[in-house]
Design an enzyme around this catalytic site. Structure first.
Site, mmCIF file in Angstrom:
data_model
loop_
_atom_site.group_PDB
_atom_site.id
_atom_site.type_symbol
_atom_site.label_atom_id
_atom_site.label_comp_id
_atom_site.label_asym_id
_atom_site.label_seq_id
_atom_site.Cartn_x
_atom_site.Cartn_y
_atom_site.Cartn_z
ATOM 1 N N HIS A 138 0.850 -1.186 0.000
ATOM 2 C CA HIS A 138 0.000 0.000 0.000
ATOM 3 C C HIS A 138 0.889 1.240 0.000
ATOM 4 O O HIS A 138 1.781 1.383 0.831
ATOM 5 C CB HIS A 138 -0.893 0.022 1.245
ATOM 6 C CG HIS A 138 -1.683 1.278 1.389
ATOM 7 N ND1 HIS A 138 -2.678 1.651 0.516
ATOM 8 C CD2 HIS A 138 -1.603 2.285 2.313
ATOM 9 C CE1 HIS A 138 -3.189 2.802 0.886
ATOM 10 N NE2 HIS A 138 -2.556 3.222 1.969
ATOM 11 N N LYS A 159 -0.632 10.976 0.908
ATOM 12 C CA LYS A 159 0.303 10.448 -0.101
ATOM 13 C C LYS A 159 -0.138 10.816 -1.522
ATOM 14 O O LYS A 159 0.659 11.301 -2.327
ATOM 15 C CB LYS A 159 0.408 8.921 0.035
ATOM 16 C CG LYS A 159 0.900 8.443 1.382
ATOM 17 C CD LYS A 159 1.021 6.946 1.433
ATOM 18 C CE LYS A 159 -0.300 6.232 1.313
ATOM 19 N NZ LYS A 159 -1.212 6.497 2.463
ATOM 20 N N ASP A 177 -2.038 3.910 -4.593
ATOM 21 C CA ASP A 177 -2.739 2.987 -3.700
ATOM 22 C C ASP A 177 -2.074 1.609 -3.654
ATOM 23 O O ASP A 177 -1.623 1.169 -2.598
ATOM 24 C CB ASP A 177 -4.211 2.844 -4.095
ATOM 25 C CG ASP A 177 -5.001 2.140 -3.002
ATOM 26 O OD1 ASP A 177 -4.678 2.335 -1.820
ATOM 27 O OD2 ASP A 177 -5.925 1.384 -3.329
#
Length: 304
Positions: A138, A159, A177
């Protein structure tokens, strides 16, 4: 261990199938191609088996000089090493008996217009990458000034938003992701996407963006070699790192060590700018330059 089929390389490299159309399901198990040399002469236990065999101009010219029976004998010697297929380069005419013998042994014979050196380089890279061990993590993967960077942190830390800012500054998205990491060698880690999320960036309150449609092809890169692992964390009071030079820390993915940096978040901090600085500073260190060393030399030179 991951495997690929002959059919996959036929499609990827537009190879002509001369024989063995019903054998394209065969599995490729070794990641390096070979050109037969000693293999022509006899069976040797020290030569690796199950490699794709490539017949370049030297090999094909040699086989053309032989009689049908001699040529069949040399080809039989190659077959003892269980090649998944044999590829003729430079659009050359197949040697006498090659098609017949390989058809009997159920070994596909393929042909390409590429030269031996071109095909070997491209095929080696393709097979190594396709068969590389991989994991999914992730995070977000970006390419900043030519350097692959992993952005990690808890969900919602920012992020993807940071990646969006970096794209606006001319850098490139690789994956959002879900980042797929491939181990190409004990020192090399490749970052890419999982195909489903290719070109997509998910931003909270905004939704899903296609960065190529919005910002052009330059906003996306299919894969990148990972050079830095940056973790975004919440701001911690009384935990500032003000040393002139941080000690290098590492994280491991599939036993590959990647330099690790932690960046604390706080309103007003230019996180994208700090990531650019980290990438450029790491590049300079790889070139042998240290800002700290230069600074200390200046201090010492001013000392009476």
């Amino acid at each position: 261990m991951k495997t690929i089929t002959i059919e996959e390389i036929v499609k990827s490299f537009s190879l002509e199938v001369l024989s063995g159309h019903d054998q394209l399901h065969r599995i490729i198990k070794k990641s390096k191609v070979r050109r037969p040399g000693l293999e022509f002469m006899d069976k040797f236990d020290f030569i690796a088996t199950e490699h794709i065999q490539i017949l370049g101009k030297n090999e094909v010219n040699y086989l053309h000089m032989l009689t049908f029976e001699e040529c069949k004998l040399r080809i039989a010697n190659i077959v003892q090493y269980a090649p998944p297929c044999i590829i003729i380069t430079s659009q050359q005419e197949e040697p006498l008996g090659l098609i017949q013998y390989c058809t009997e042994e159920q070994i596909p014979v393929l042909r390409t217009r590429d030269s031996t050196s071109e095909l070997s380089a491209k095929l080696d890279a393709y097979v190594v990458k396709a068969m590389a061990p991989e994991i999914a993590i992730h995070g977000v993967c970006v390419n900043v000034s030519g350097m692959g960077i992993l952005l990690r942190g808890k969900s919602g830390v920012g992020k993807s938003e940071t990646a969006h800012t970096l794209i606006g500054r001319g850098h490139r998205l690789v994956a959002d992701d879900v980042v797929v990491l491939k181990k190409l060698s004990p020192q090399t880690l490749l970052g890419t996407h999982d195909e489903n999320s290719k070109e997509f960036l998910a931003l909270r309150s905004i939704g899903l963006l296609n960065v190529v449609r919005l910002y052009g092809r330059a906003a996306f890169q299919d894969e990148t070699r990972i050079a830095l692992d940056i973790e975004l964390t919440k701001w911690k009071e009384n935990d500032l790192n003000n040393e002139l030079e941080q000690e290098t820390k590492f994280v491991e993915y599939m036993d590959v060590q990647i330099p690790h940096i932690q960046i604390q978040l706080q309103p007003g901090r230019d996180i994208a700018g700090l990531i650019e600085a980290a990438a450029n500073n790491w590049y300079l260190k790889q070139q042998g330059y240290s800002a700290v060393e230069e600074f200390m030399k200046r201090i010492e030179s001013d000392t009476p």
